[in-house]
Design an enzyme around this catalytic site. Sequence first.
Site, mmCIF file in Angstrom:
data_model
loop_
_atom_site.group_PDB
_atom_site.id
_atom_site.type_symbol
_atom_site.label_atom_id
_atom_site.label_comp_id
_atom_site.label_asym_id
_atom_site.label_seq_id
_atom_site.Cartn_x
_atom_site.Cartn_y
_atom_site.Cartn_z
ATOM 1 N N SER A 2 22.986 53.809 -27.878
ATOM 2 C CA SER A 2 21.860 52.994 -28.341
ATOM 3 C C SER A 2 21.242 53.700 -29.534
ATOM 4 O O SER A 2 21.458 54.903 -29.735
ATOM 5 C CB SER A 2 20.837 52.899 -27.206
ATOM 6 N N TYR B 133 15.888 56.126 -20.222
ATOM 7 C CA TYR B 133 16.884 55.416 -21.035
ATOM 8 C C TYR B 133 17.297 56.284 -22.228
ATOM 9 O O TYR B 133 18.487 56.459 -22.507
ATOM 10 C CB TYR B 133 16.296 54.084 -21.509
#
Lengths: 272, 277
Positions: B156, B169
Amino acid sequence: MAGKLEGKVAFITGAARGQGRSHAIRLAQEGADIIAVDICAQIGSVPYPMSTPDDLAETVKEVEALDRRIFARQADVRDEAGLRAAFEAGVAELGPVDIVLANAGIAPLSLHETHDAWQDVIDVNLTGVFNTVETAIPSMIERGQGGAIVLTSSTAGINGIGGPTRGGLGYTAAKHGVVGLMRSYANNLAPHSIRVNSVHPTGVNTPMVVNEAMQEFLESDPSLSNAMANALPVPMVEPVDISNAIAWLVSDDARYVTGITVPVDAGFTNKK
Amino acid sequence: MAGRVEGKVAFITGAARGQGRSHAIRLAQEGADIIAVDLCRQVDSVPYPMSTPQDLAQTVKEVEALDRRIVASQADVRDYGALKAALDAGVAELGRLDIVSANAGISSVGRADELPEETWQDMIDTNLTGVWHAAKAAIPHLKAGGRGGSIILTSSAAGLMAMENIAHYVSAKHGVVGLMRTLALELAPDSIRVNSLHPTMVNTPMIMNEPTYQLFRPDLENPTIDDAGPAFLTLNALPIKWVEPVDISNALLFLASDEARYITGVTLPIDAGCVIK
């Protein structure tokens, strides 16, 4: 099937041979027309034969064989006025530019280097890239259709390699500097939907790398040649491998990719 | 004209919907057969509806409509044994393995000092350990093929930069980069390439949900995409709010194809300039 770059025009520096010629052919295969410039002359500190007018003529021939148009002119990326004149003549003939590849570069790595090696490599590999982008962007911004710019850096734009010579240090400094230019241009030009990225090849099978002076230079210092070994079991990559990465970056397949460094380096930088 | 991954077989986790389904379709369009797995049920700490068996069936239908073969099964990337069994069965049926997309991932929200331990653990188990499980299960098949291969780990933009309120995350996605770099070194002698993808916001059910909108508009009780969109826009350098799943698939396809035969160990943002902004 329509090519990915149908109807686009690409401005490519250093297009007479090596990676630049390969980029011209690869983009033409995808439907682009080409504005090709190259110095086609020697620079004093460069210890291998540089490109010739015959090389540039060969690029023209190979692009035309693909049924694409090409405008080619000798120009030195260090000479703003000359570069601009070539660019404007090319645009007059082929139409406005969508794609810019700042590819022209030298590697003045020699056991017998001249004092000029530092300045020459900074002038060509860093200032030449700046001149190329500055030449192209006003018309791209004014046109308002976005665009894609790829700056050719190197693994030496990521790692401190190239050895202790004036030319080697200059090469590494210039290629690192290209990354700073790329990131700034990417931010500055994003509002105009003009994307800017850099590619970072390991050793490529071109006359800049495969020549006697480079071989002598690498053999003189085994630590230098060891340091240039790739992770994947290949000694070097081919020009088309860099062209394929660029063809992806400048196509709509990468329409939201900007500000990134793309090593095409057989795992070289990750090995450090 | 032959497809760009003609005759190859790709293993994709999280393939029921979103980016995973898009990857399956894009690779199938270019000639690959697909081994698809997805959890197809809820994880308790995840605040939006996860995939269903119907979603996975839809992926199967769309790949088959392209005249490619697909072997799909429900499997949890947190369960190495189940994941390996699903992959082994797929390879037995399709005959080979060339491409791995470790794509399965979840999202949840909370400040680092307030995250429930279960929320942290589910995240690390799925988005980091699950990626390692997919690679671990696949590597023997890739090596046995003797033709090299391409492993693509989905990280990401948050795998390259800090973002508040999603420490778990960010940690898992940064961890994926370390895994990618190490796998790239370990597998280079076998010509198996390993790279990671770093998307900004993507138009998928993992992002387009109220808890995610709330992260960007904590001032509103029931924010919609119209409320969150302008905040998404400020993340990116390019003047867009999000990218589409196919944009990630096009990058994955490039990395999976022979066009990228010498690209390994690379972090590849598809992030509209989010990381450099």
